[in-house]
Design an enzyme around this catalytic site. Structure first.
Site, short mmCIF file in Angstrom:
data_model
loop_
_atom_site.label_atom_id
_atom_site.label_comp_id
_atom_site.label_asym_id
_atom_site.label_seq_id
_atom_site.Cartn_x
_atom_site.Cartn_y
_atom_site.Cartn_z
CE LYS A 191 -1.75 2.42 3.21
NZ LYS A 191 -1.66 3.70 2.57
CD GLU A 265 13.43 3.93 8.13
OE1 GLU A 265 12.98 4.50 8.95
OE2 GLU A 265 13.56 3.77 6.24
CB CYS A 299 12.93 8.66 8.78
SG CYS A 299 13.71 7.59 8.18
CD GLU A 393 10.35 12.66 12.00
OE1 GLU A 393 9.24 11.66 12.51
OE2 GLU A 393 10.89 11.65 11.18
P1 NAI Z 1 2.53 7.95 8.56
O1 NAI Z 1 3.28 6.72 9.67
O2 NAI Z 1 0.63 8.51 9.16
O3 NAI Z 1 1.99 7.19 6.99
C1 NAI Z 1 2.47 5.77 6.28
C2 NAI Z 1 1.54 5.17 6.02
O4 NAI Z 1 1.26 4.67 7.11
C3 NAI Z 1 1.30 5.76 4.93
O5 NAI Z 1 0.93 4.38 4.00
C4 NAI Z 1 -0.29 6.09 5.51
O6 NAI Z 1 -1.41 5.19 4.69
C5 NAI Z 1 -0.28 4.85 6.37
N1 NAI Z 1 -1.40 4.66 7.63
C6 NAI Z 1 -1.55 5.12 8.29
N2 NAI Z 1 -2.19 5.13 9.48
C7 NAI Z 1 -1.60 3.59 9.82
C8 NAI Z 1 -2.53 2.54 10.43
N3 NAI Z 1 -2.88 2.43 11.45
N4 NAI Z 1 -2.26 1.82 9.96
C9 NAI Z 1 -1.28 1.36 9.31
N5 NAI Z 1 -1.12 1.95 8.04
C10 NAI Z 1 -1.35 3.58 8.00
O7 NAI Z 1 2.68 8.95 8.33
P2 NAI Z 1 2.01 10.49 8.01
O8 NAI Z 1 0.91 10.57 8.14
O9 NAI Z 1 2.29 10.15 6.39
O10 NAI Z 1 3.09 11.58 8.25
C11 NAI Z 1 3.26 11.91 9.27
C12 NAI Z 1 4.39 12.70 10.01
O11 NAI Z 1 5.02 11.11 9.87
C13 NAI Z 1 5.66 13.43 8.91
O12 NAI Z 1 4.87 14.65 9.50
C14 NAI Z 1 6.54 13.07 9.56
O13 NAI Z 1 7.37 13.13 10.91
C15 NAI Z 1 6.19 11.08 9.51
N6 NAI Z 1 7.36 10.98 9.09
C16 NAI Z 1 8.28 9.58 8.87
C17 NAI Z 1 8.75 9.25 7.61
C18 NAI Z 1 10.12 8.25 8.21
O14 NAI Z 1 9.87 8.05 7.05
N7 NAI Z 1 10.38 7.32 8.88
C19 NAI Z 1 7.75 9.26 6.87
C20 NAI Z 1 6.46 9.80 6.31
C21 NAI Z 1 5.75 10.14 7.52
#
Ligand code: NAI
Length: 781
Positions: A191, A265, A299, A393
């Site tokens: 996804k 991760e 990240c 972050e």
């Molecule tokens: P997120 O962690 O919500 O989203 C990442 C993925 O997880 C997306 O595909 C999303 O649809 C999915 N997702 C969301 N809720 C879920 C759940 N309950 N169960 C399974 N999958 C789920 O990140 P988002 O909302 O895009 O960004 C929010 C914050 O997260 C950013 O501001 C940043 O701080 C952090 N982030 C960190 C990343 C990293 O590589 N460490 C990457 C993206 C965001």
């Protein structure tokens, strides 16, 4: 403007990349995409949502919002395809992965432009970093598939892998999940993030061109609800997630007890340490890559600058000048350094975090800021270690900075954070760099460089940055399991009290073993332990939450053990074996009394096991990875820290030693709860530990009920890894409670293990007791 003017001015003219081919590709699909299932786009009637170009706010395409029903279809397709895919030879799978690598290269331009349009990152990055790394990942994993059978005998794929990925590196994260999963013989349902689904769909089409069998790769688009439904689906055997720590924690809790394998991760707040002898200009350029690469939405972004006091003023001044020269704008323009923020919601979040900061001084780069979803390069100096922006972050182009005086203070500040993904060290002093790198709590350390990635080098975090590695053999192992089918674990029961118990002449009540001393149970309660024939064998303390807290504290205080040499740890393990051997007959008799079965074989096996880990202590080597730089990337096996374990009930002595020995051999300290029905073998063993030169606190033993003690152990914020091999079904509880600080959990899921045979020891235990830290040291010109 004349050529002379241009030479004088040295300013850039716009050099935009054309979007025409990408827009044509989108139009050729009518601007609307279904999910990719079983080798083609499937319109399952799901409602659609729009993916926008963040730089312009213009809609790009409509994609489908995946539902439970669409996931059922995709997972069924992956399930059907899996056995055939796994049956292919490694060579045949390698050919498929090679074809994917080749076609990624062939379509590199289309992929890069689409990535930039959908994500807003500069074309320079998608063209020169994201897409080449994607191709490299498939090449490398074609190689792993080829070598898998000979290098990892006895291992099998997990089955169907569910991958949930973020929006910051949409195609690269796809490659990081899909390449190892496929190389290992799994099939995938992926996804993509809701903001950036398009390159995954283009890649899916490319996979058809590459001849990938139907159903091996499936893509279901949607938002977090779709992600949560994929995670919860009983048809997936593993979840591989990259994204925020908050969602990672939810996924840890949601998968608890399901038996699904899990790698996470997550986020970071990675320190970027500049010592006063560093090449400051290089460190400035490194910093541009560290925090302004991908608009800081990385990240492992070097988002926390720690600069040595003597050079801080000069460094900040140079940095501000460099910031002013950064170019923001149309991401398709090849001259652009910084593109658009992914979405107005993310822009609002960055703005709110920075605006809420009432401390320090905020410097916004003087470079022109285009209208729309852009945020200026920002530096905030003069913060304290506890400032929210020093800890949280931001995920945007915002650097926070503090100064330090000594290397020890730099390490302390760097580690003063709940995350542990990456760290960067700048110094011309190799001695200092190699002293500091192992002390940093991080999965990756870059020395005089930053944000280096390669398929051969493991990437991943410690602490709340998650667990598991991606890349290298260590990454592939997260997609494999032992081929043997496990048997269910039967409960081991304590012998009941006889009807007319005899009273022993001298009371024997065993204590706990905490900090190298025998310690009375805090609650003051103990329970009688009977032999199967009704003989009173003694009493064992009933441990409680406070005993666990004391034991964890003692284990922490003994962390100097990790700094002892592997040779001296080996010597102590040999010495424990020697002392156990001297009392072998007594232990055998004790085991017979406890279990009713002869104990000689178990004592012999326990002595042999101690020898095994004495042997491993100085042989579980790391590796030097063949990464495409001039320099080395060292994969170092570091201890997890404090390991808490519920020991097997069925092998009272051997089980305890099978967990203790690998943990301490590699420098961990531990808190062990021995066999619940038969604790007295462990309490006798305390005396062996006491006379074997083992420093106090390295091993702590608390007897009691596994069900009672599992929660305080698994939820303890100062425990780094928790293992459960209890015959009480506690896997779900342990994994759920481990979500708190995202400690690594290794549980038996009610499956039996033959503690006497090869599955009772070896590399699996050593891997569970360590984290791979990759230290990159480029050198030369
Ligand atoms: P997120 O962690 O919500 O989203 C990442 C993925 O997880 C997306 O595909 C999303 O649809 C999915 N997702 C969301 N809720 C879920 C759940 N309950 N169960 C399974 N999958 C789920 O990140 P988002 O909302 O895009 O960004 C929010 C914050 O997260 C950013 O501001 C940043 O701080 C952090 N982030 C960190 C990343 C990293 O590589 N460490 C990457 C993206 C965001």
């Amino acid at each position: 403007m004349t050529v002379r003017d241009i030479f004088n001015d040295m300013s850039y003219g716009p050099a935009p990349e054309s979007a025409a081919e990408v827009l044509e590709w989108i139009a050729s699909h009518g601007g609307r995409f279904g999910h990719w299932i079983d080798g083609g786009f499937a319109d399952l009637g799901d409602r659609g949502f729009t993916s926008f170009n963040p730089a312009t706010g213009q809609p790009l395409a409509e994609v489908a919002q995946g539902t439970d029903a669409s996931l059922d279809v995709a997972i069924a397709a992956a399930r059907r395809a899996q056995p055939k895919w796994a049956k292919l030879s490694g060579h045949q799978r390698a050919k498929h992965l090679y074809a994917l690598a080749r076609l990624v290269q062939k379509h590199a331009r289309l992929l890069a432009v689409l990535e930039t349009l959908d994500n807003g990152k500069p074309i320079r990055e998608s063209r020169d970093i994201d897409v080449p790394l994607v191709a490299r990942h498939f090449y490398y994993h074609a190689g792993l598939a080829q070598l898998l059978a000979s290098e990892q005998p006895g291992m099998a794929p997990l089955g169907v892998c569910g991958a949930v990925i973020p929006w910051n590196f949409p195609l690269l994260m796809l490659a990081w999940k899909v390449a190892p999963a496929l190389a290992a013989g799994n099939t995938v349902v992926l996804k993509p993030a809701e903001f950036t689904p398009l390159t995954a769909l283009l890649f899916a089409e490319i996979s058809r061109e590459a001849g990938l069998p139907k159903g091996v790769l499936n893509i279901v688009t949607g938002d977090g609800d779709t992600g949560a439904a994929l995670v919860a689906h009983p048809g997936v055997d593993k979840i591989a997630f990259t994204g925020s720590t908050a969602v990672g924690r939810k996924i840890r809790a949601a998968t608890a007890g399901s038996g699904k394998a899990l790698t996470l991760e997550l986020g970071g707040k990675s320190p970027y340490i500049v010592f006063d002898d560093a090449d400051l200009d290089s460190a400035i350029e490194g910093l541009v890559d560290a925090i302004w690469f991908n608009q800081g939405q990385v990240c492992c972004a070097g988002s926390r600058l720690l600069v040595q006091e003597g050079v801080a003023e000069r460094f900040h001044a140079k940095l501000k000048t460099r910031m002013d020269g950064l170019r923001l704008g149309d991401p398709l323009d090849k001259c652009i350094d910084i593109g658009a923020i992914i979405d107005p919601s993310q822009l609002a979040s960055i703005t709110a975090m920075v605006d809420a900061c009432r401390e320090g001084e905020t410097y916004r780069a003087a470079c022109p800021l285009p209208a729309g979803c852009f945020y200026p390069p920002t530096l905030i100096t003069g913060l304290t270690a506890a400032s929210p922006l020093m800890q949280e972050e931001i995920f945007g182009p915002v650097l926070v900075s503090m100064t330090f005086r000594t290397p020890a203070e730099a390490v302390e500040l760097a580690n003063n954070c709940r995350y542990g993904l990456a760290a960067t060290v700048w110094t011309e002093n190799i001695n200092l760099a190699l002293d500091v790198a192992p002390k940093l709590k991080a999965g990756v350390v870059w020395v005089n460089a930053t944000n280096l990635f390669d398929a051969a080098a493991g990437f991943g975090g410690v602490r709340e940055s998650g667990f598991g590695r991606e890349g290298g053999w260590e990454g592939l192992l997260a997609y494999l399991k032992p081929a043997a089918t496990p048997k269910p674990l039967k409960p081991t029961l304590a012998s009941p009290a006889p009807r007319a118990p005899e009273t022993p002449e001298i009371d024997r009540t065993a204590k706990h073993y905490i900090g190298g001393k025998q310690a009375r149970p805090d609650g003051g309660y103990s329970r009688a332990i009977w032999s199967p024939r009704g003989k009173l064998l003694g009493h064992a303390g009933i441990g409680n939450r406070k005993d666990i807290r004391n034991a964890v504290e003692a284990a922490h205080a003994a962390k100097g053990w990790a700094r002892s040499t592997a040779h001296s740890r080996a010597q102590i393990l040999f010495y424990i074996a020697e002392n156990l051997s001297a009392r072998a007959a007594e232990f055998a008799a004790r085991l017979r009394d406890l279990t009713g079965k002869p104990g000689e074989a178990e004592v012999e096996a326990a002595i042999a096991r101690l020898f095994t880990y004495a042997a491993w202590a100085d042989k579980f080597d790391g590796a030097v990875k063949s990464v495409p730089i001039r320099g080395v990337a060292m994969a170092m096996n570091e201890p997890c820290g404090v390991i808490a374990a519920l020991c097997p009930d069925e092998a009272p002595l051997l089980g305890l030693i099978s967990l203790m020995a690998p943990a301490i051999a590699l420098g961990n300290t531990c808190v062990l709860v021995p066999s619940e029905p038969h604790p007295l073998a462990a309490t006798d063993f305390m005396q062996v530990l006491e006379c074997s030169d083992l420093p106090g606190g390295v091993v702590n033993i608390v007897t009691g009920s596994h069900a009672e003690l599992a929660k305080p152990l698994a939820s303890h914020m100062d425990v780094d890894a928790v293992w459960s091999f209890s015959s009480t079904p506690l896997s779900a509880l342990v994994e759920r409670e481990a979500a708190g600080n995202l400690k690594r959990a290794w549980v038996n899921h009610a499956r039996a293990r033959d503690w006497f045979g090869p599955e009772g020891e070896g590399r699996g235990f050593l891997r569970a007791a360590t984290e791979v830290k990759t230290v990159w040291v480029p050198y030369g010109e």
